[in-house]
Scaffold this motif. Structure first.
Motif, PDB file in Angstrom:
ATOM      1  N   UNK A  35       0.854  -1.181   0.000  1.00 52.74           N
ATOM      2  CA  UNK A  35       0.000   0.000   0.000  1.00 52.74           C
ATOM      3  C   UNK A  35       0.890   1.231   0.000  1.00 52.74           C
ATOM      4  N   UNK A  36       0.756   2.040  -1.053  1.00 53.94           N
ATOM      5  CA  UNK A  36       1.500   3.287  -1.187  1.00 53.94           C
ATOM      6  C   UNK A  36       0.583   4.445  -0.813  1.00 53.94           C
ATOM      7  N   UNK A  37       0.990   5.222   0.175  1.00 52.48           N
ATOM      8  CA  UNK A  37       0.232   6.423   0.514  1.00 52.48           C
ATOM      9  C   UNK A  37       0.445   7.471  -0.582  1.00 52.48           C
ATOM     10  N   UNK A  38      -0.290   8.561  -0.532  1.00 53.28           N
ATOM     11  CA  UNK A  38      -0.159   9.635  -1.524  1.00 53.28           C
ATOM     12  C   UNK A  38       1.323  10.032  -1.643  1.00 53.28           C
ATOM     13  N   UNK A  39       1.866   9.965  -2.860  1.00 51.65           N
ATOM     14  CA  UNK A  39       3.263  10.319  -3.102  1.00 51.65           C
ATOM     15  C   UNK A  39       4.264   9.254  -2.695  1.00 51.65           C
ATOM     16  N   UNK A  40       3.792   8.105  -2.184  1.00 49.21           N
ATOM     17  CA  UNK A  40       4.688   7.045  -1.728  1.00 49.21           C
ATOM     18  C   UNK A  40       5.389   6.335  -2.879  1.00 49.21           C
ATOM     19  N   UNK A  41       6.496   5.685  -2.562  1.00 41.90           N
ATOM     20  CA  UNK A  41       7.268   4.967  -3.585  1.00 41.90           C
ATOM     21  C   UNK A  41       8.074   3.855  -2.922  1.00 41.90           C
ATOM     22  N   UNK A  42       8.771   3.079  -3.749  1.00 43.84           N
ATOM     23  CA  UNK A  42       9.662   2.050  -3.224  1.00 43.84           C
ATOM     24  C   UNK A  42      10.975   2.646  -2.733  1.00 43.84           C
ATOM     25  N   UNK A  43      11.155   3.933  -2.925  1.00 40.01           N
ATOM     26  CA  UNK A  43      12.372   4.611  -2.479  1.00 40.01           C
ATOM     27  C   UNK A  43      12.814   5.625  -3.517  1.00 40.01           C
ATOM     28  N   UNK A  44      13.853   6.391  -3.202  1.00 41.74           N
ATOM     29  CA  UNK A  44      14.274   7.473  -4.098  1.00 41.74           C
ATOM     30  C   UNK A  44      14.982   6.998  -5.372  1.00 41.74           C
ATOM     31  N   UNK A  45      15.484   5.743  -5.367  1.00 41.37           N
ATOM     32  CA  UNK A  45      16.246   5.260  -6.514  1.00 41.37           C
ATOM     33  C   UNK A  45      15.751   3.883  -6.951  1.00 41.37           C
ATOM     34  N   UNK A  46      16.035   3.533  -8.199  1.00 44.62           N
ATOM     35  CA  UNK A  46      15.744   2.197  -8.691  1.00 44.62           C
ATOM     36  C   UNK A  46      16.630   1.197  -7.949  1.00 44.62           C
ATOM     37  N   UNK A  47      16.158  -0.025  -7.810  1.00 48.45           N
ATOM     38  CA  UNK A  47      16.919  -1.056  -7.111  1.00 48.45           C
ATOM     39  C   UNK A  47      16.734  -2.402  -7.812  1.00 48.45           C
ATOM     40  N   UNK A  48      17.577  -3.357  -7.466  1.00 50.18           N
ATOM     41  CA  UNK A  48      17.481  -4.722  -7.979  1.00 50.18           C
ATOM     42  C   UNK A  48      17.600  -5.691  -6.810  1.00 50.18           C
ATOM     43  N   UNK A  51      -2.561   3.990  -3.275  1.00 47.03           N
ATOM     44  CA  UNK A  51      -2.637   2.939  -4.289  1.00 47.03           C
ATOM     45  C   UNK A  51      -2.204   1.630  -3.647  1.00 47.03           C
ATOM     46  N   UNK A  52      -2.759   0.537  -4.153  1.00 42.71           N
ATOM     47  CA  UNK A  52      -2.389  -0.775  -3.638  1.00 42.71           C
ATOM     48  C   UNK A  52      -1.997  -1.677  -4.802  1.00 42.71           C
ATOM     49  N   UNK A  53      -0.852  -2.362  -4.626  1.00 43.63           N
ATOM     50  CA  UNK A  53      -0.296  -3.218  -5.665  1.00 43.63           C
ATOM     51  C   UNK A  53      -0.104  -4.620  -5.104  1.00 43.63           C
ATOM     52  N   UNK A  54      -0.500  -5.627  -5.871  1.00 43.01           N
ATOM     53  CA  UNK A  54      -0.189  -7.005  -5.544  1.00 43.01           C
ATOM     54  C   UNK A  54       1.116  -7.324  -6.247  1.00 43.01           C
ATOM     55  N   UNK A  55       2.115  -7.792  -5.492  1.00 43.30           N
ATOM     56  CA  UNK A  55       3.468  -7.992  -5.992  1.00 43.30           C
ATOM     57  C   UNK A  55       3.798  -9.470  -5.869  1.00 43.30           C
ATOM     58  N   UNK A  56       3.967 -10.151  -7.001  1.00 42.52           N
ATOM     59  CA  UNK A  56       4.183 -11.594  -7.016  1.00 42.52           C
ATOM     60  C   UNK A  56       5.600 -11.858  -7.534  1.00 42.52           C
ATOM     61  N   UNK A  57       6.396 -12.610  -6.769  1.00 44.19           N
ATOM     62  CA  UNK A  57       7.794 -12.858  -7.097  1.00 44.19           C
ATOM     63  C   UNK A  57       8.013 -14.374  -7.142  1.00 44.19           C
ATOM     64  N   UNK A  58       8.623 -14.832  -8.251  1.00 44.66           N
ATOM     65  CA  UNK A  58       8.892 -16.261  -8.392  1.00 44.66           C
ATOM     66  C   UNK A  58      10.233 -16.493  -9.075  1.00 44.66           C
TER      67      UNK A  58
END
Length: 185
Positions: A111-124, A174-181
């Motif tokens: 769940x991302x609040x208004x303006x929320x993100x995974x962080x300031x930079x791209x990651x792997x 916003x809400x995202x379902x994140x599936x990792x395999x």
């Protein structure tokens, strides 16, 4: 031998098979003989605490998980109120949806609040397949220099080894379902 001891052996076998390990591989990882491990899994001998600790360490499970029993069907339930959660990036919260110990799949609700993100930079992380499903709102997915606007019920698949970043672009949350395999620990 007691039923509890028999159940421990059955659980060790279950975890070993989930890992797709042979008795030889478990033997090499623990220093315990294949013969002992086979007898223990079949309930013909008991294991010391030290042996159980070696087994759980090798299988990458907690001592408590060794004592958990599944339903006869193999189903495992994770109740909503028991979902592990952790802060994620900037103004986001990550909730584990899959019960622990799935070897090939991990599902999070983020769940991302208004303006929320995974962080300031791209990651792997690792080199798994990731599938995002936008449940509510809208997000922007940055993949290297590509940018994708994803709205409710849109999906996208990418590799976790590609630098990525998710940003909420909706005026609310916003809400995202994140599936990792497979899971990338």
């Amino acid at each position: 031998m007691s039923a509890d001891q028999d159940e421990l052996g059955v659980n060790v076998r279950k975890w070993r098979v989930r890992r797709r390990w042979t008795l030889r591989q478990l033997s090499e990882a623990t220093g315990l003989s294949e013969s002992f491990l086979s007898q223990f899994e079949r309930g013909l001998t008991q294991a010391s605490i030290a042996s159980l600790r070696s087994i759980t360490d090798a299988l990458g499970i907690t001592f408590g998980e060794l004592f958990e029993t599944d339903a006869a069907s193999g189903a495992r339930v994770l109740r909503q109120q028991a979902r592990p959660s952790l802060p994620f990036g900037d103004d986001a919260m990550k909730y584990l949806i899959t019960p622990k110990s799935l070897d090939h799949l991990e599902v999070f609700s983020v769940k991302f609040e208004k303006g929320g993100s995974t962080g300031p930079e791209q990651y792997t992380h690792g080199d798994s397949e990731e599938l995002l499903v936008v449940q509510e709102g809208a997000v922007k997915l940055e993949l290297l220099s590509d940018v994708f606007l994803l709205e409710q019920q849109d999906t996208i698949v990418f590799r976790s080894s590609v630098p990525h970043r998710v940003v909420n672009v909706h005026p609310g949350s916003s809400e995202v379902l994140w599936i990792i395999s497979p899971p990338s620990h």
